[in-house]
Motif scaffolding. Structure first.
Motif, PDB file in Angstrom:
ATOM      1  N   PRO A   1      41.856  37.141  54.189  1.00  0.00           N
ATOM      2  CA  PRO A   1      40.918  38.022  53.497  1.00  0.00           C
ATOM      3  C   PRO A   1      40.868  39.409  54.124  1.00  0.00           C
ATOM      4  N   THR A   2      40.443  40.375  53.319  1.00  0.00           N
ATOM      5  CA  THR A   2      40.162  41.727  53.794  1.00  0.00           C
ATOM      6  C   THR A   2      38.747  42.091  53.363  1.00  0.00           C
ATOM      7  N   ILE A   3      37.886  42.350  54.321  1.00  0.00           N
ATOM      8  CA  ILE A   3      36.508  42.732  54.027  1.00  0.00           C
ATOM      9  C   ILE A   3      36.495  44.188  53.578  1.00  0.00           C
ATOM     10  N   THR A   4      35.897  44.438  52.416  1.00  0.00           N
ATOM     11  CA  THR A   4      35.903  45.779  51.824  1.00  0.00           C
ATOM     12  C   THR A   4      34.518  46.417  51.782  1.00  0.00           C
ATOM     13  N   GLY A   5      33.484  45.661  52.146  1.00  0.00           N
ATOM     14  CA  GLY A   5      32.124  46.187  52.144  1.00  0.00           C
ATOM     15  C   GLY A   5      31.179  45.171  52.733  1.00  0.00           C
ATOM     16  N   PRO A   6      29.888  45.490  52.855  1.00  0.00           N
ATOM     17  CA  PRO A   6      28.928  44.566  53.454  1.00  0.00           C
ATOM     18  C   PRO A   6      28.851  43.218  52.750  1.00  0.00           C
ATOM     19  N   ARG A   7      29.157  43.175  51.435  1.00  0.00           N
ATOM     20  CA  ARG A   7      29.075  41.912  50.700  1.00  0.00           C
ATOM     21  C   ARG A   7      30.297  41.661  49.827  1.00  0.00           C
ATOM     22  N   THR A   8      31.389  42.389  50.076  1.00  0.00           N
ATOM     23  CA  THR A   8      32.574  42.239  49.243  1.00  0.00           C
ATOM     24  C   THR A   8      33.824  42.026  50.092  1.00  0.00           C
ATOM     25  N   CYS A   9      34.786  41.322  49.522  1.00  0.00           N
ATOM     26  CA  CYS A   9      36.083  41.177  50.174  1.00  0.00           C
ATOM     27  C   CYS A   9      37.135  40.821  49.140  1.00  0.00           C
ATOM     28  N   THR A  10      38.380  41.086  49.500  1.00  0.00           N
ATOM     29  CA  THR A  10      39.530  40.719  48.685  1.00  0.00           C
ATOM     30  C   THR A  10      40.273  39.596  49.389  1.00  0.00           C
ATOM     31  N   MET A  11      40.545  38.531  48.650  1.00  0.00           N
ATOM     32  CA  MET A  11      41.189  37.361  49.223  1.00  0.00           C
ATOM     33  C   MET A  11      42.630  37.273  48.728  1.00  0.00           C
ATOM     34  N   ASP A  12      43.561  37.277  49.661  1.00  0.00           N
ATOM     35  CA  ASP A  12      44.961  37.017  49.337  1.00  0.00           C
ATOM     36  C   ASP A  12      45.092  35.521  49.075  1.00  0.00           C
ATOM     37  N   MET A  13      45.233  35.157  47.806  1.00  0.00           N
ATOM     38  CA  MET A  13      45.250  33.749  47.428  1.00  0.00           C
ATOM     39  C   MET A  13      46.648  33.142  47.481  1.00  0.00           C
ATOM     40  N   GLY A  14      47.646  33.961  47.825  1.00  0.00           N
ATOM     41  CA  GLY A  14      49.013  33.469  47.849  1.00  0.00           C
ATOM     42  C   GLY A  14      49.633  33.495  46.466  1.00  0.00           C
ATOM     43  N   ARG A  15      50.740  32.820  46.342  1.00  0.00           N
ATOM     44  CA  ARG A  15      51.505  32.832  45.086  1.00  0.00           C
ATOM     45  C   ARG A  15      51.144  31.628  44.228  1.00  0.00           C
ATOM     46  N   ALA A  16      50.729  31.891  43.001  1.00  0.00           N
ATOM     47  CA  ALA A  16      50.443  30.807  42.067  1.00  0.00           C
ATOM     48  C   ALA A  16      51.730  30.125  41.641  1.00  0.00           C
ATOM     49  N   ARG A  17      51.654  28.823  41.390  1.00  0.00           N
ATOM     50  CA  ARG A  17      52.824  28.059  40.955  1.00  0.00           C
ATOM     51  C   ARG A  17      52.476  27.273  39.693  1.00  0.00           C
ATOM     52  N   LEU A  50      40.826  24.367  48.538  1.00  0.00           N
ATOM     53  CA  LEU A  50      40.444  25.773  48.607  1.00  0.00           C
ATOM     54  C   LEU A  50      39.351  26.053  47.584  1.00  0.00           C
ATOM     55  N   SER A  51      38.528  27.046  47.886  1.00  0.00           N
ATOM     56  CA  SER A  51      37.545  27.587  46.946  1.00  0.00           C
ATOM     57  C   SER A  51      37.537  29.092  47.134  1.00  0.00           C
ATOM     58  N   GLY A  52      37.803  29.833  46.062  1.00  0.00           N
ATOM     59  CA  GLY A  52      37.810  31.289  46.178  1.00  0.00           C
ATOM     60  C   GLY A  52      36.443  31.841  46.528  1.00  0.00           C
ATOM     61  N   ASN A  53      35.384  31.338  45.873  1.00  0.00           N
ATOM     62  CA  ASN A  53      34.035  31.787  46.198  1.00  0.00           C
ATOM     63  C   ASN A  53      33.631  31.330  47.594  1.00  0.00           C
ATOM     64  N   GLY A  54      33.901  30.062  47.899  1.00  0.00           N
ATOM     65  CA  GLY A  54      33.553  29.544  49.222  1.00  0.00           C
ATOM     66  C   GLY A  54      34.276  30.279  50.336  1.00  0.00           C
ATOM     67  N   ALA A  55      35.544  30.620  50.106  1.00  0.00           N
ATOM     68  CA  ALA A  55      36.303  31.348  51.127  1.00  0.00           C
ATOM     69  C   ALA A  55      35.715  32.729  51.382  1.00  0.00           C
ATOM     70  N   ARG A  56      35.250  33.407  50.303  1.00  0.00           N
ATOM     71  CA  ARG A  56      34.609  34.710  50.508  1.00  0.00           C
ATOM     72  C   ARG A  56      33.313  34.555  51.294  1.00  0.00           C
ATOM     73  N   GLU A  57      32.541  33.535  50.982  1.00  0.00           N
ATOM     74  CA  GLU A  57      31.302  33.283  51.718  1.00  0.00           C
ATOM     75  C   GLU A  57      31.603  33.021  53.194  1.00  0.00           C
ATOM     76  N   ALA A  58      32.600  32.188  53.454  1.00  0.00           N
ATOM     77  CA  ALA A  58      32.970  31.888  54.838  1.00  0.00           C
ATOM     78  C   ALA A  58      33.461  33.139  55.555  1.00  0.00           C
ATOM     79  N   THR A  59      34.244  33.969  54.868  1.00  0.00           N
ATOM     80  CA  THR A  59      34.774  35.201  55.462  1.00  0.00           C
ATOM     81  C   THR A  59      33.652  36.117  55.922  1.00  0.00           C
ATOM     82  N   LEU A  60      32.696  36.372  55.045  1.00  0.00           N
ATOM     83  CA  LEU A  60      31.605  37.286  55.396  1.00  0.00           C
ATOM     84  C   LEU A  60      30.668  36.661  56.418  1.00  0.00           C
ATOM     85  N   TYR A  61      30.503  35.339  56.374  1.00  0.00           N
ATOM     86  CA  TYR A  61      29.717  34.651  57.394  1.00  0.00           C
ATOM     87  C   TYR A  61      30.361  34.820  58.770  1.00  0.00           C
TER      88      TYR A  61
END
Length: 281
Positions: free
Chosen positions: A106-122, A72-83
């Motif tokens: 993910p939830t898209i919140t604007g033209p270039r922003t989103c919030t990613m549900d990353m799940g539960r950290a362990r 996983l990549s948090g930045n990459g996932a946001r890029e993929a989401t908006l793409y």
């Protein structure tokens, strides 16, 4: 072969749709694509394909510039989401994507922003098999001992609080031995961080398979989890070399990551370079 180049806080990826590929993405081909002077140049490749399960918009595979695959990549996932939204794969604001780390939503919140549900950290995982329940430990790197906390958040993170020396710390010296330390059989990402206030920290990231990067969503998440466990309040603003991310850490260790991503350019690889890639292993 068409592609797009995207970046999020300076963490840049080549995005390719699998149906555009004239060959499989081997490690050698990924290294050639990501090369700064002889290829496109990037921190990795995001490969999008049709999902193999119902309920998902796409399947996302993430490759480091050395050709290894990341969970996983948090930045990459946001890029993929908006793409995916821009390219017409979905018209929904909230949807599901398959990854090697499991479902991300993910939830898209604007033209270039989103919030990613990353799940539960362990704090316990197969990536730190000898670790205690709280994920803490000590290790030596380049003749120095560090206290760390292991955080599994889609991929393995080793979060190290270093205080005021953060800016001067030589990540190229300390990062590689930690990434490949025997404590971490699957290697690890490393987040060096400093507390800046009740709700903010600064971090520098040494990524597995990539080296120091301007930012990392999962790295910021791992550092934020470690910081919250040491008394920082959530949500945490994480200051990175490429900009800021917001990480919300719930009492149950559930993590939401908010930030931006944007396209840089779209392109088509030259026929000659495609042939070079075809011949690569």
């Amino acid at each position: 072969m068409r592609f797009e180049k995207w970046q999020a806080l300076g963490n840049d990826y080549i995005i390719v749709e699998e149906r555009e590929l004239p060959f499989e993405l081997s490690q050698g081909r990924i290294r050639r694509l990501c090369a700064a002077h002889t290829g496109v140049g990037s921190d990795g490749v995001l490969l999008l394909s049709e999902p193999d399960e119902r309920g998902f918009v796409a399947r996302l595979r993430i490759f480091n510039p050395d050709g290894s695959e990341a969970e996983l990549s948090g930045n990459g996932a946001r890029e993929a989401t908006l793409y995916l939204r821009r390219a017409g794969w979905t018209d929904q604001d909230t949807f599901s994507i398959q990854t090697a780390a499991g479902e991300i939503r993910p939830t898209i919140t604007g033209p270039r922003t989103c919030t990613m549900d990353m799940g539960r950290a362990r704090l316990r995982s197969k990536d730190f098999p000898g670790g205690p329940e709280d994920g803490t430990g000590t290790l030596a790197s380049a003749g120095r001992e560090f206290r760390f906390r292991h955080v599994a958040i889609g991929n393995p993170q080793c979060a190290i609080e270093v205080g005021d020396e953060l800016a001067e710390l030589d990540l190229s010296l300390y990062g590689p031995p930690i990434e490949r330390h025997e404590l971490f059989p699957n290697r690890t990402n490393v987040s060096f961080w400093r507390r800046d206030g009740d709700r903010e920290i600064s971090a520098r990231i040494f990524e597995r398979g990539a080296g120091e990067t301007m930012s990392s969503g999962t790295g910021a998440s791992g550092a934020a989890v470690a910081a919250v466990l040491r008394g920082v309040d959530s949500p945490v603003t994480v200051h990175l070399d490429g900009g800021d991310l917001e990480v919300e850490v719930g009492e149950d260790m559930h993590v939401n990551l908010t930030g931006w991503a944007e396209p840089v350019y779209a392109g088509v690889l030259a026929d000659e370079f495609v042939e070079e890639l075809r011949e690569a292993q």
